[in-house]
Enzyme design. Structure first.
Site, mmCIF file in Angstrom:
data_model
loop_
_atom_site.group_PDB
_atom_site.id
_atom_site.type_symbol
_atom_site.label_atom_id
_atom_site.label_comp_id
_atom_site.label_asym_id
_atom_site.label_seq_id
_atom_site.Cartn_x
_atom_site.Cartn_y
_atom_site.Cartn_z
ATOM 1 N N ASP A 83 1.169 1.998 9.083
ATOM 2 C CA ASP A 83 0.793 1.201 10.266
ATOM 3 C C ASP A 83 1.880 1.165 11.344
ATOM 4 O O ASP A 83 1.596 0.820 12.488
ATOM 5 C CB ASP A 83 0.479 -0.239 9.850
ATOM 6 N N ASP A 141 4.190 -0.962 11.832
ATOM 7 C CA ASP A 141 4.191 -2.287 12.463
ATOM 8 C C ASP A 141 5.322 -3.196 11.965
ATOM 9 O O ASP A 141 5.203 -4.415 12.015
ATOM 10 C CB ASP A 141 2.827 -2.968 12.232
ATOM 11 N N ASP A 155 6.008 -5.242 5.661
ATOM 12 C CA ASP A 155 6.386 -6.628 5.972
ATOM 13 C C ASP A 155 6.009 -7.572 4.821
ATOM 14 O O ASP A 155 6.745 -8.518 4.526
ATOM 15 C CB ASP A 155 5.728 -7.083 7.276
ATOM 16 N N GLY A 156 4.876 -7.286 4.137
ATOM 17 C CA GLY A 156 4.459 -8.131 3.016
ATOM 18 C C GLY A 156 5.437 -8.023 1.853
ATOM 19 O O GLY A 156 5.784 -9.014 1.218
ATOM 20 N N GLY A 171 -4.485 0.670 10.338
ATOM 21 C CA GLY A 171 -3.398 0.108 11.150
ATOM 22 C C GLY A 171 -3.304 -1.400 11.129
ATOM 23 O O GLY A 171 -2.463 -1.981 11.797
ATOM 24 N N ARG A 172 -4.237 -2.059 10.410
ATOM 25 C CA ARG A 172 -4.299 -3.533 10.401
ATOM 26 C C ARG A 172 -4.368 -4.087 11.826
ATOM 27 O O ARG A 172 -5.166 -3.618 12.608
ATOM 28 C CB ARG A 172 -3.117 -4.127 9.637
ATOM 29 N N ARG A 205 4.262 -16.564 -4.956
ATOM 30 C CA ARG A 205 2.865 -17.026 -5.013
ATOM 31 C C ARG A 205 2.071 -15.950 -5.737
ATOM 32 O O ARG A 205 1.410 -15.114 -5.139
ATOM 33 C CB ARG A 205 2.341 -17.221 -3.577
ATOM 34 N N THR A 264 5.331 2.072 5.936
ATOM 35 C CA THR A 264 3.910 1.802 6.159
ATOM 36 C C THR A 264 3.337 2.832 7.127
ATOM 37 O O THR A 264 4.021 3.228 8.082
ATOM 38 C CB THR A 264 3.618 0.392 6.746
ATOM 39 N N GLY A 270 0.840 -1.201 0.000
ATOM 40 C CA GLY A 270 0.000 0.000 0.000
ATOM 41 C C GLY A 270 0.868 1.242 0.000
ATOM 42 O O GLY A 270 1.931 1.256 0.630
#
Ligand code: F6P
Length: 385
Positions: A145, A147, A121-122, A188-189, A83, A143, A15
């Site tokens: 977030d 996080d 992180d993703g 913020g997930r 993936r 991010t 994002g």
């Protein structure tokens, strides 16, 4: 020293957030002006490597973008090369393939010696197979977030907090005028950093975090007290999108089956507002800030952080480091193993100093643990609603 680095790629994944362009600018100018390295931009995150969409980036391209929101390279939060959804079969759903080899081939074809990957992180998890395939990747933690494991701060976070705080300040005056409860949902997930920080900065009365499940009866009691005769007569609640009641689950807004991280949270603010209204009879409204928190240009603190991170990514690359992510810890810039941060989340510790400080001044967290001077029996006698 990394004498062999002649050309690097830069990509933005996941994002978007304020400050991406500021990092691109710092990376590009440092690489070209300090080390004579050519820079190419990879479009739309790893998608650009899969589809061979790579373009030269000059210092001129990187000029004038410090204050711009979004990313001049485009981004993608659905693209993990290991993936990768190649198509959606109407009968069986997404069809996944490992396209790591395609990414490695694109990088080789363009003579890319290393890639600066700006993401969360993703994105770091998506970079892992490329690192394992021998591509040198340096990560920059992004991010709203905040996080990401291994760094005390990510760029974009402070701008999102600023946006959320301004919104909460505005909700204050309308809540006060109409003697209402206002619930504001922030992003913020699974982490409550934005809610906690904007909640304290705006003087919100109650902050709901994913890390501290709340109790609806306690919330309602707290609200009734604020609406007592002679009391403030309004209340502001900030709810992280990942917050959940003690006996309940997080609310999922949508599921994107083609994304490696398919869950999108959202809706808790509206749900809390409805529950409060039903339990107390007090007029309650909700607002969800959504992607407004990700938009617009970065505030000065994020411009500076992004510049540090961008510069530092090239510095460690030129020191000969491989597979690292730049971080800040204790106000000092450093780096950690990129794979250490991949796919993990840094949550708010329930006894974080800011939570302790907020509790000390009467901010509730919906768990009944804040000692609200308010909730004594004499005061409760005068509750009017
Ligand atoms: O990770 C950033 C973030 O904005 C989260 O706060 C939010 O849950 C998610 O991304 C929204 O994702 P999307 O842009 O796919 O709706």
């Amino acid at each position: 020293m990394a004498e062999h680095i002649k050309r690097i790629g830069v990509l933005t994944g996941g994002g978007d957030c304020p400050g991406l362009n500021a990092v691109i600018r710092a990376v590009t100018k440092t690489a070209i002006w300090q080390h004579g390295i050519e820079v190419v931009g990879i479009e739309d995150g790893f998608q650009g490597l899969i589809e061979d969409r790579v373009r030269p980036l000059s210092a001129r391209d990187a000029s004038g973008i410090l204050t711009r929101g979004g990313t001049i390279l485009g981004s993608n939060n659905r693209c993990n090369p290991k993936r990768y959804c190649v198509r959606v079969d109407p009968a069986t759903g997404p069809v996944w393939e490992n396209v790591t080899g395609q990414c490695v081939d694109t990088a080789r074809r363009h003579g890319i010696d290393a890639i600066i990957v700006i993401g969360g992180d993703g994105t770091m998890a998506s970079a892992a197979p490329l690192v394992e395939a021998g591509v040198n990747i340096i990560g920059v933690p992004k991010t709203i977030d905040n996080d990401i494991v291994g760094t005390e701060i990510t760029f974009g976070f402070l701008t999102a907090v600023n946006t959320a705080t301004e919104a909460l300040d505005k909700l204050h005056s309308t809540a006060d005028s109409h003697h209402r409860v206002m619930v504001c949902e922030v992003m913020g997930r699974n982490a409550g950093w934005i809610a906690l920080t904007a909640g304290v900065a705006s003087g919100s009365d109650i902050i709901l975090l994913p890390e501290i499940p709340f109790d609806l009866d306690h919330l309602a009691e707290n609200i009734r007290f604020r609406m007592r005769k002679g009391g403030p007569g309004f209340a502001i609640i900030v709810a992280a999108e990942g917050a959940r009641p003690r006996e309940g689950q997080q609310i999922v807004d949508r599921v994107d089956p083609t994304s490696p991280d398919p869950i999108r949270l959202g809706g808790i603010g509206r749900w809390v507002a409805d529950e409060i209204a039903a339990r107390t009879g007090i007029e309650t409204r909700s607002s969800a800030l959504g992607h407004i928190q990700r938009g617009g240009g970065p505030i000065p603190a994020d411009r500076i952080l992004a510049t540090h991170f961008g510069y530092h990514s090239i510095k460690i690359l030129m020191e000969g480091k491989r597979g690292r992510m730049v971080v800040r810890q204790g106000n000092v810039f450093g780096d950690v193993d990129l794979l250490f941060a991949a796919g993990k989340q840094r949550l708010v510790p329930p006894h974080h100093p800011l939570i302790e400080a907020a509790r000390a001044i009467g901010t509730g967290f919906g768990d009944g643990k804040t000692r609200e001077p308010a909730l004594d029996s004499e005061a409760m006698d005068s509750v009017v609603v």
